[in-house]
Design a protein around this motif. Sequence first.
Motif, PDB file in Angstrom:
ATOM      1  N   PHE A 236      20.740  -1.439  36.944  1.00  0.00           N
ATOM      2  CA  PHE A 236      19.923  -0.946  36.753  1.00  0.00           C
ATOM      3  C   PHE A 236      19.253  -1.602  36.245  1.00  0.00           C
ATOM      4  O   PHE A 236      18.506  -2.061  36.031  1.00  0.00           O
ATOM      5  CB  PHE A 236      20.049   0.220  35.425  1.00  0.00           C
ATOM      6  CG  PHE A 236      19.143   0.768  34.354  1.00  0.00           C
ATOM      7  CD1 PHE A 236      17.944   0.913  35.406  1.00  0.00           C
ATOM      8  CD2 PHE A 236      19.406   0.577  33.325  1.00  0.00           C
ATOM      9  CE1 PHE A 236      16.911   1.665  34.912  1.00  0.00           C
ATOM     10  CE2 PHE A 236      17.791   0.580  32.660  1.00  0.00           C
ATOM     11  CZ  PHE A 236      16.790   0.867  32.872  1.00  0.00           C
ATOM     12  N   ARG A 237      20.126  -2.665  34.866  1.00  0.00           N
ATOM     13  CA  ARG A 237      19.488  -3.978  34.489  1.00  0.00           C
ATOM     14  C   ARG A 237      19.168  -4.738  35.596  1.00  0.00           C
ATOM     15  O   ARG A 237      18.226  -5.640  35.047  1.00  0.00           O
ATOM     16  CB  ARG A 237      20.980  -4.351  33.188  1.00  0.00           C
ATOM     17  CG  ARG A 237      20.445  -5.776  32.527  1.00  0.00           C
ATOM     18  CD  ARG A 237      19.411  -5.010  31.236  1.00  0.00           C
ATOM     19  NE  ARG A 237      18.769  -5.993  30.645  1.00  0.00           N
ATOM     20  CZ  ARG A 237      17.660  -6.824  30.499  1.00  0.00           C
ATOM     21  NH1 ARG A 237      16.685  -6.264  31.168  1.00  0.00           N
ATOM     22  NH2 ARG A 237      17.523  -7.873  29.679  1.00  0.00           N
ATOM     23  N   GLN A 238      19.781  -4.856  36.529  1.00  0.00           N
ATOM     24  CA  GLN A 238      19.573  -6.397  37.409  1.00  0.00           C
ATOM     25  C   GLN A 238      17.647  -5.454  38.299  1.00  0.00           C
ATOM     26  O   GLN A 238      17.631  -6.180  38.956  1.00  0.00           O
ATOM     27  CB  GLN A 238      20.385  -5.938  38.695  1.00  0.00           C
ATOM     28  CG  GLN A 238      22.137  -6.884  38.248  1.00  0.00           C
ATOM     29  CD  GLN A 238      23.077  -6.832  39.066  1.00  0.00           C
ATOM     30  OE1 GLN A 238      23.027  -7.316  40.704  1.00  0.00           O
ATOM     31  NE2 GLN A 238      23.712  -6.606  38.818  1.00  0.00           N
ATOM     32  N   TRP A 239      18.024  -4.289  38.255  1.00  0.00           N
ATOM     33  CA  TRP A 239      16.773  -3.746  38.993  1.00  0.00           C
ATOM     34  C   TRP A 239      15.514  -4.404  37.712  1.00  0.00           C
ATOM     35  O   TRP A 239      13.844  -4.753  38.433  1.00  0.00           O
ATOM     36  CB  TRP A 239      16.691  -2.838  39.209  1.00  0.00           C
ATOM     37  CG  TRP A 239      15.465  -1.879  39.984  1.00  0.00           C
ATOM     38  CD1 TRP A 239      15.061  -1.890  40.870  1.00  0.00           C
ATOM     39  CD2 TRP A 239      14.786  -0.783  38.884  1.00  0.00           C
ATOM     40  NE1 TRP A 239      13.932  -1.240  40.743  1.00  0.00           N
ATOM     41  CE2 TRP A 239      13.767  -0.273  39.785  1.00  0.00           C
ATOM     42  CE3 TRP A 239      14.852  -0.115  37.743  1.00  0.00           C
ATOM     43  CZ2 TRP A 239      12.514   0.253  39.139  1.00  0.00           C
ATOM     44  CZ3 TRP A 239      14.137   0.644  37.314  1.00  0.00           C
ATOM     45  CH2 TRP A 239      13.294   0.847  38.151  1.00  0.00           C
TER      46      TRP A 239
ATOM     47  N   PRO B 246      16.204  -5.580  44.109  1.00  0.00           N
ATOM     48  CA  PRO B 246      15.409  -5.458  45.054  1.00  0.00           C
ATOM     49  C   PRO B 246      15.086  -3.244  45.158  1.00  0.00           C
ATOM     50  O   PRO B 246      15.780  -2.992  45.325  1.00  0.00           O
ATOM     51  CB  PRO B 246      15.555  -5.405  46.828  1.00  0.00           C
ATOM     52  CG  PRO B 246      16.325  -6.695  46.528  1.00  0.00           C
ATOM     53  CD  PRO B 246      17.077  -6.097  45.475  1.00  0.00           C
ATOM     54  N   ASP B 247      13.668  -3.522  45.186  1.00  0.00           N
ATOM     55  CA  ASP B 247      13.623  -1.637  45.055  1.00  0.00           C
ATOM     56  C   ASP B 247      14.106  -0.500  45.888  1.00  0.00           C
ATOM     57  O   ASP B 247      14.654   0.345  45.889  1.00  0.00           O
ATOM     58  CB  ASP B 247      11.820  -1.600  44.821  1.00  0.00           C
ATOM     59  CG  ASP B 247      11.774  -1.611  43.985  1.00  0.00           C
ATOM     60  OD1 ASP B 247      12.470  -2.022  42.613  1.00  0.00           O
ATOM     61  OD2 ASP B 247       9.588  -2.038  43.919  1.00  0.00           O
ATOM     62  N   GLU B 248      14.175  -1.279  47.144  1.00  0.00           N
ATOM     63  CA  GLU B 248      14.666  -0.290  48.183  1.00  0.00           C
ATOM     64  C   GLU B 248      16.436  -0.353  47.893  1.00  0.00           C
ATOM     65  O   GLU B 248      17.090   0.665  48.099  1.00  0.00           O
ATOM     66  CB  GLU B 248      14.578  -0.960  49.422  1.00  0.00           C
ATOM     67  CG  GLU B 248      15.067  -3.065  50.084  1.00  0.00           C
ATOM     68  CD  GLU B 248      13.839  -3.584  49.437  1.00  0.00           C
ATOM     69  OE1 GLU B 248      14.330  -4.572  49.365  1.00  0.00           O
ATOM     70  OE2 GLU B 248      12.999  -3.235  49.205  1.00  0.00           O
ATOM     71  N   ASP B 249      16.818  -1.295  47.286  1.00  0.00           N
ATOM     72  CA  ASP B 249      18.241  -0.992  46.911  1.00  0.00           C
ATOM     73  C   ASP B 249      18.969   0.268  45.964  1.00  0.00           C
ATOM     74  O   ASP B 249      19.683   0.407  45.816  1.00  0.00           O
ATOM     75  CB  ASP B 249      18.705  -2.604  46.978  1.00  0.00           C
ATOM     76  CG  ASP B 249      18.823  -3.698  47.686  1.00  0.00           C
ATOM     77  OD1 ASP B 249      18.988  -3.459  49.064  1.00  0.00           O
ATOM     78  OD2 ASP B 249      19.602  -4.360  48.075  1.00  0.00           O
ATOM     79  N   TRP B 250      17.711  -0.764  44.785  1.00  0.00           N
ATOM     80  CA  TRP B 250      17.893   0.544  43.972  1.00  0.00           C
ATOM     81  C   TRP B 250      17.423   1.455  44.391  1.00  0.00           C
ATOM     82  O   TRP B 250      18.753   2.196  43.936  1.00  0.00           O
ATOM     83  CB  TRP B 250      16.935  -0.192  42.197  1.00  0.00           C
ATOM     84  CG  TRP B 250      16.475   1.373  41.349  1.00  0.00           C
ATOM     85  CD1 TRP B 250      15.403   1.403  41.321  1.00  0.00           C
ATOM     86  CD2 TRP B 250      17.297   1.106  40.086  1.00  0.00           C
ATOM     87  NE1 TRP B 250      15.501   2.817  40.427  1.00  0.00           N
ATOM     88  CE2 TRP B 250      16.847   2.024  39.750  1.00  0.00           C
ATOM     89  CE3 TRP B 250      18.569   1.261  40.072  1.00  0.00           C
ATOM     90  CZ2 TRP B 250      17.950   2.947  39.171  1.00  0.00           C
ATOM     91  CZ3 TRP B 250      19.616   1.476  39.266  1.00  0.00           C
ATOM     92  CH2 TRP B 250      18.759   2.779  38.509  1.00  0.00           C
ATOM     93  N   GLN B 251      16.710   1.988  45.243  1.00  0.00           N
ATOM     94  CA  GLN B 251      16.553   3.157  45.544  1.00  0.00           C
ATOM     95  C   GLN B 251      18.244   4.194  45.900  1.00  0.00           C
ATOM     96  O   GLN B 251      18.316   5.192  45.340  1.00  0.00           O
ATOM     97  CB  GLN B 251      15.375   3.686  46.434  1.00  0.00           C
ATOM     98  CG  GLN B 251      13.962   3.320  46.059  1.00  0.00           C
ATOM     99  CD  GLN B 251      13.673   4.347  44.241  1.00  0.00           C
ATOM    100  OE1 GLN B 251      14.104   5.281  44.172  1.00  0.00           O
ATOM    101  NE2 GLN B 251      13.400   3.927  43.704  1.00  0.00           N
TER     102      GLN B 251
END
Length: 95
Positions: free
Chosen positions: A43-46, A52-57
């Motif tokens: 979460f902090r890296q995001w 990247p947003d696509e990895d966060w999702q």
Amino acid sequence: MAVAENPELAQLLLTDFGDLSEPDQQRRINLARSYWIGMQNLFRQWELGVLPDEDWQVWYRTMCDRRRKVEQTIWSQLADLNPDFLATVEACLNR
């Protein structure tokens, strides 16, 4: 991987929390804490724009699935994690 490679940990996760001995309850809480701290780091890296947003999702969906399954007794032990992270994970329950 720790759970996949250790049948004792797998059994610890499959046993109802209330049926565990006090030491095993603490082990279960610590295992959950380790998982959620790892997710908090993602979460902090995001937040910092490193993830990247696509990895966060992908990770967010994984966290949401896990949050729906975690016992309230364990979740309440994690109140000292980052408030923004906790709010983000709690938002899963409203989706």
